[in-house]
Scaffold this motif. Structure first.
Motif, mmCIF file in Angstrom:
data_model
loop_
_atom_site.group_PDB
_atom_site.id
_atom_site.type_symbol
_atom_site.label_atom_id
_atom_site.label_comp_id
_atom_site.label_asym_id
_atom_site.label_seq_id
_atom_site.Cartn_x
_atom_site.Cartn_y
_atom_site.Cartn_z
ATOM 1 N N LEU A 64 -31.568 -36.137 5.937
ATOM 2 C CA LEU A 64 -30.930 -35.677 4.701
ATOM 3 C C LEU A 64 -31.149 -36.681 3.576
ATOM 4 O O LEU A 64 -31.392 -36.297 2.423
ATOM 5 C CB LEU A 64 -29.429 -35.459 4.930
ATOM 6 C CG LEU A 64 -29.051 -34.281 5.829
ATOM 7 C CD1 LEU A 64 -27.550 -34.274 6.105
ATOM 8 C CD2 LEU A 64 -29.473 -32.957 5.183
ATOM 9 N N ARG A 65 -31.088 -37.976 3.909
ATOM 10 C CA ARG A 65 -31.259 -39.002 2.886
ATOM 11 C C ARG A 65 -32.674 -38.975 2.326
ATOM 12 O O ARG A 65 -32.879 -39.054 1.109
ATOM 13 C CB ARG A 65 -30.929 -40.378 3.469
ATOM 14 C CG ARG A 65 -30.880 -41.487 2.420
ATOM 15 C CD ARG A 65 -30.170 -42.717 2.935
ATOM 16 N NE ARG A 65 -30.978 -43.434 3.915
ATOM 17 C CZ ARG A 65 -30.684 -43.570 5.186
ATOM 18 N NH1 ARG A 65 -29.581 -43.003 5.649
ATOM 19 N NH2 ARG A 65 -31.449 -44.242 6.004
ATOM 20 N N THR A 104 -34.901 -36.429 2.392
ATOM 21 C CA THR A 104 -35.216 -35.184 1.686
ATOM 22 C C THR A 104 -34.433 -35.028 0.384
ATOM 23 O O THR A 104 -34.797 -34.193 -0.448
ATOM 24 C CB THR A 104 -34.951 -33.968 2.593
ATOM 25 O OG1 THR A 104 -33.610 -34.008 3.093
ATOM 26 C CG2 THR A 104 -35.917 -33.950 3.774
ATOM 27 N N SER A 105 -33.386 -35.825 0.187
ATOM 28 C CA SER A 105 -32.627 -35.740 -1.073
ATOM 29 C C SER A 105 -33.277 -36.543 -2.185
ATOM 30 O O SER A 105 -32.819 -36.515 -3.333
ATOM 31 C CB SER A 105 -31.190 -36.228 -0.860
ATOM 32 O OG SER A 105 -31.155 -37.632 -0.673
ATOM 33 N N GLU A 118 -31.638 -27.652 -11.367
ATOM 34 C CA GLU A 118 -32.226 -28.707 -10.541
ATOM 35 C C GLU A 118 -31.847 -30.088 -11.056
ATOM 36 O O GLU A 118 -31.529 -30.988 -10.272
ATOM 37 C CB GLU A 118 -33.752 -28.564 -10.508
ATOM 38 C CG GLU A 118 -34.268 -27.358 -9.744
ATOM 39 C CD GLU A 118 -34.319 -26.090 -10.599
ATOM 40 O OE1 GLU A 118 -34.731 -25.048 -10.086
ATOM 41 O OE2 GLU A 118 -33.949 -26.169 -11.791
ATOM 42 N N ALA A 129 -28.282 -31.025 -10.245
ATOM 43 C CA ALA A 129 -28.167 -31.489 -8.863
ATOM 44 C C ALA A 129 -28.682 -32.920 -8.727
ATOM 45 O O ALA A 129 -28.099 -33.741 -8.015
ATOM 46 C CB ALA A 129 -28.922 -30.551 -7.925
ATOM 47 N N ARG A 184 -27.022 -36.455 -7.203
ATOM 48 C CA ARG A 184 -27.609 -37.217 -6.100
ATOM 49 C C ARG A 184 -27.998 -38.631 -6.507
ATOM 50 O O ARG A 184 -28.084 -39.524 -5.669
ATOM 51 C CB ARG A 184 -28.823 -36.468 -5.543
ATOM 52 C CG ARG A 184 -28.428 -35.321 -4.624
ATOM 53 C CD ARG A 184 -29.631 -34.672 -3.973
ATOM 54 N NE ARG A 184 -30.190 -33.630 -4.816
ATOM 55 C CZ ARG A 184 -31.416 -33.616 -5.295
ATOM 56 N NH1 ARG A 184 -32.245 -34.592 -5.021
ATOM 57 N NH2 ARG A 184 -31.838 -32.615 -6.044
ATOM 58 N N ASP A 240 -25.687 -41.434 -5.286
ATOM 59 C CA ASP A 240 -25.825 -41.950 -3.925
ATOM 60 C C ASP A 240 -27.006 -42.904 -3.805
ATOM 61 O O ASP A 240 -27.014 -43.787 -2.949
ATOM 62 C CB ASP A 240 -26.009 -40.793 -2.936
ATOM 63 C CG ASP A 240 -24.763 -39.935 -2.828
ATOM 64 O OD1 ASP A 240 -23.669 -40.509 -2.752
ATOM 65 O OD2 ASP A 240 -24.887 -38.697 -2.822
#
Length: 287
Positions: free
Chosen positions: A155-156, A158-159, A226, A229, A233, A236
């Motif tokens: 997940l990390r 691909t984010s 997009e 979003a 992100r 993080d």
């Protein structure tokens, strides 16, 4: 001679709960087999290259997309018929000389992506990935990571594929900017069109208004879902912006340029972020 893919297999090397490397075994068109090991950073670079082509394919017309998906299904079937076996010993006694130290996309024209791989022992080789093979390759990698109980790593990684961080900034009261910069190679910058300034307005623990921000490259301009979003992100990803995770803040985004051939300097990027801050303060006063 470049390596062409006939089939692939993947496995994860880990120590306790720590990811060490992903093993990527390739059956070549002449049935020769090659084994490589990818670190998390190498995986991210590989995914950035693959995702750029997947994004381009997502823009196809419906009829073109249907044709592309049928061709992908045929290519997938052939690859699944040619999966090479990974021996347990190849993972337990991994050859460090087969570790990929750097990965560069050197050609993304036509139906193939050409990657230059520099191995730990200094050897370089070229890997050809047909665009019809990308889905199988990405799914195999993510499946291996998830099977190893490391879904968070997948997940990390691909984010972080649809934007390229350049600068992270804390705005000081004297109009100075305290910042971190991220050196990004030309091949990555070439995959993204838009420079964006992203500014966050928030209140610190004493109730005073503060600003921090980032300059990134993306494939879509400000105002898109997009980019909204991405602005979430970014919190993080960035050490400077992590303080805003879960905190209320206003977000301002401006597109600086959408010309892929134009490269902005550090001064231009930071000045644009400063101007965005000044304008947001004026708007707040006039509200």
């Amino acid at each position: 001679m470049p390596i062409s893919i006939k089939g692939i297999n993947t496995g994860v090397i880990r120590q306790k709960n720590e990811f060490i490397a992903l093993a990527l075994k390739i059956k070549e068109t002449g049935n020769k087999e090659s084994l490589f090991f990818l670190s998390p950073l190498g995986l991210r670079d590989l995914f950035i290259a693959l995702e750029s082509r997947l994004y381009a394919k997502s823009l196809l017309r419906d009829d073109e997309r249907q044709h592309y998906e049928k061709a992908c299904a045929r290519a997938s079937k052939k690859m699944h018929e040619n999966i090479p076996l990974i021996q347990e010993g190849e993972l337990k006694n991994a050859d460090i000389n087969r570790r990929i130290n750097s990965l560069i996309l050197i050609n993304d024209k036509g139906e193939h992506l050409t990657l230059s791989l520099t191995l730990h022992d200094g050897q370089t080789c070229e890997l050809l990935i047909n665009e019809l093979q990308i889905n199988v390759l990405t799914h195999a990698i993510i499946h291996a990571i998830n099977n190893a109980g490391m879904r968070e790593l997948a997940l990390r990684i691909t984010s972080l594929l649809d934007f390229l961080p350049l600068y992270d900034v804390d705005c000081q009261k004297n109009d100075n900017l305290e910042y971190d910069s991220y050196e990004q190679p030309e091949w990555k910058q070439h995959l993204f069109n838009h420079y964006l300034a992203v500014l966050y307005r928030y209140e610190d623990e004493t109730g005073n208004t503060q600003f921090c921000g980032s300059v990134v490259k993306t494939r879509t301009p400000s105002g898109s879902k997009e980019v909204k979003a991405i602005s979430r992100r970014l919190l993080d990803f960035s050490p400077r912006l992590k303080k805003l995770v879960g905190a209320p803040c206003q977000v301002f985004v401006r597109t600086l340029t959408d010309d892929k051939t134009q490269k902005l300097t550090q001064e231009q990027c930071l000045r644009a972020l400063h101007h965005l801050r000044v304008q947001s303060m004026k708007k707040a006063k006039n509200a």
